[in-house]
Design an enzyme around this catalytic site. Structure first.
Site, PDB file in Angstrom:
ATOM      1  CB  ALA A  11      -0.938   0.017   1.207  1.00 36.26           C
ATOM      2  NE  ARG A  16      12.801   5.640   2.602  1.00 36.29           N
ATOM      3  CZ  ARG A  16      13.281   4.647   3.353  1.00 36.29           C
ATOM      4  NH1 ARG A  16      14.571   4.606   3.639  1.00 36.29           N
ATOM      5  NH2 ARG A  16      12.480   3.702   3.807  1.00 36.29           N
ATOM      6  CB  THR A  79       3.359  -3.268   8.949  1.00 40.71           C
ATOM      7  OG1 THR A  79       3.858  -3.144  10.295  1.00 40.71           O
ATOM      8  CG2 THR A  79       4.362  -2.619   7.999  1.00 40.71           C
ATOM      9  CG  ASP A 103       9.321  -3.054   0.034  1.00 40.25           C
ATOM     10  OD1 ASP A 103       9.215  -4.146   0.627  1.00 40.25           O
ATOM     11  OD2 ASP A 103       9.502  -1.970   0.624  1.00 40.25           O
ATOM     12  CG  ASN A 228      12.562   0.822   1.719  1.00 41.79           C
ATOM     13  OD1 ASN A 228      11.374   0.571   1.556  1.00 41.79           O
ATOM     14  ND2 ASN A 228      13.306   0.190   2.618  1.00 41.79           N
ATOM     15  CB  ALA A 423      22.753  -0.763 -60.211  1.00 40.27           C
TER      16      ALA A 423
END
Length: 459
Positions: A11, A16, A79, A103, A228, A423
């Protein structure tokens, strides 16, 4: 068999990271962190997987799809508060609940299984995933009792001098007896400087109730890295890259310089393929045996068949056959299909085109929206003129044709079997089989005219 559940905490915004992209969506080796976590949890035979989302909920939920149930944490209050958002889905159930962070993309399924097995085998109410750090400064220390169970977890700032010598640390990943978890969550308080409800407090509550709390120590500290910030993201990328490369090398793939080779997790490479330095292979690419990729080559979502060589080039969303030679400095754009024994040389661009067996486009050419047959020679500087500013048109060059240097083939146009294009020609009409097409201005020589030009330049 014990019922098993997992809760992923995803969440947080991740301020950072300094990014508009939500933290768990940042990629590691081309795959979002949250997807790595889900992929490693899936082999653990879970009965239910729940992801707690908050910031960027819609984007995270879109990435997850039907792989996990999603529950929104409207306020980020810690948490323990995040886990509580799964109450309606888990509270009345018995079994084992694994709580992991979104993470931590490096924890493997083997480690998750070992954690769960340790927890269930010991009949514990909680089991902490731990590891040992050479320098554990800043981490919560795991203090064990005489029987080896967890006595307490002490934060670094609260640790005594002796406790600071402990190298075993709390990684933030836990297993709980589900019923004990929900009973303990009711007693978690937020009387701290941040005013948040912290999940590690559950461990302390269980210990005060004389419940058994164990730990599983993973020997691989790298797995437990939490991402982080950008520095940690780069470190996770490096660890994942090395892990992937080691697995390929164990399976017989030759990687000349693993430190400078980047292979995404979903790539399949057969034994005896060789990958040179500076190579990036991404997406759902498949590299078959004896292929040689690189140096300095990027392959994205391509199938490269046996014994093909691609050097200093880029290939995307295409199929490349056996014994093909590509490069240096070729660009294979999406929807190219290059058959066996073909050659695509330096500074050649192929786009949405088929190149038949043993055909050659050796240098400085653009072949787009085209069907090139077998044994065709495409001369230097040839262009399929496929776009009129509004629509794209097909160029067809049939088997055994020969296209001279510096030719423009204005689509839609067909060059027949065995035909020759002289060519410097600009072709805008069908060339019959075995014909010679010449479409260029007749040369005119003006004797002595060069001297007049030089005299004007002097003036």
């Amino acid at each position: 068999m014990t019922q098993r559940y997992a809760v992923i905490l995803a969440a947080g915004q991740g301020t950072r990271m300094k990014s508009k992209l939500y933290k768990v969506l940042h990629p590691v080796m081309g795959r979002p962190m949250i997807q790595h976590v889900i992929d490693q949890l899936q082999p653990t035979e879970l009965d239910s997987l729940i992801t707690i989302v908050g910031f960027g909920a819609e984007q995270v939920a879109e990435q997850i799809g039907d792989q996990s149930a999603c529950v929104i944490q409207n306020e980020q209050l810690g948490t323990a508060h995040a886990v509580q958002q799964a109450e309606q889905l888990l509270k009345e159930k018995s079994g084992t609940t694994l709580v992991v962070c979104g993470d931590t993309p490096l924890i493997t399924s083997d480690t998750y299984r070992a954690l769960i097995t340790t927890h269930e085998a010991n009949g514990a109410k909680a089991t902490v995933l731990t590891t040992e750090m050479p320098d554990p400064t800043g981490y919560g220390r795991v203090v064990r009792n005489a029987s080896g169970d967890v006595e307490r977890i002490v934060e670094h700032k609260d640790a005594t001098d002796d406790e600071k010598l402990i190298k075993e640390i709390n990684t933030g990943t836990y297993c709980f007896d589900n019923e004990a978890l929900w009973e303990a969550l009711q007693d978690v308080q937020n009387d701290n400087a941040q005013g948040e409800y912290y999940l590690p407090d559950v461990i302390e509550i269980l210990k005060h109730r004389s419940e058994k709390v164990t730990a599983y120590l993973t020997p691989n500290a790298d797995e437990t890295l939490g991402v982080n910030d950008r520095a940690a993201l780069a470190e996770a990328e490096k660890i994942m890259k090395n892990r992937i490369n080691r697995n390929h090398m164990k399976n017989g793939v030759g990687i000349i310089d693993p430190d400078h080779t980047y292979i995404s997790p979903d790539v399949m490479i057969e034994a005896d393929a060789v990958i040179h330095p500076g190579t990036i292979i991404r997406g759902q690419s498949v590299i078959h045996a004896h292929a040689e990729i690189g140096p300095h080559t990027e392959i994205i979502d391509c199938v490269v068949d046996e014994a093909t060589v691609i050097a200093h080039s880029v290939a995307k969303h295409s199929r490349i056959g056996k014994r093909v030679q590509i490069g240096p400095y070729a660009h294979i754009r999406p929807e190219a299909d290059i058959a066996n024994d073909a050659k695509v040389g330096n500074f050649v661009e192929i786009k949405k085109a088929t190149i038949g067996e043993k055909s050659k486009v050796s240098h400085l050419s653009y072949i787009g929206d085209a069907h090139v047959g077998s044994r065709v020679n495409v001369g230097c500087g040839t262009i399929t003129v496929n776009y009129d500013g509004k629509n794209k048109y097909l160029t067809t060059i049939e088997d055994d044709a020969f296209i001279g240097c510096n030719s423009n083939l204005i689509a839609p146009v067909t060059v027949g079997k065995g035909a020759y294009v002289a060519a410097g020609s600009t072709i805008n009409k069908h060339v019959p089989d075995e014909a010679l097409a010449i479409a260029r201005q007749k040369q005119a020589n003006k004797e002595g005219y060069a001297a007049k030009i030089k005299n004007r330049q002097k003036d």
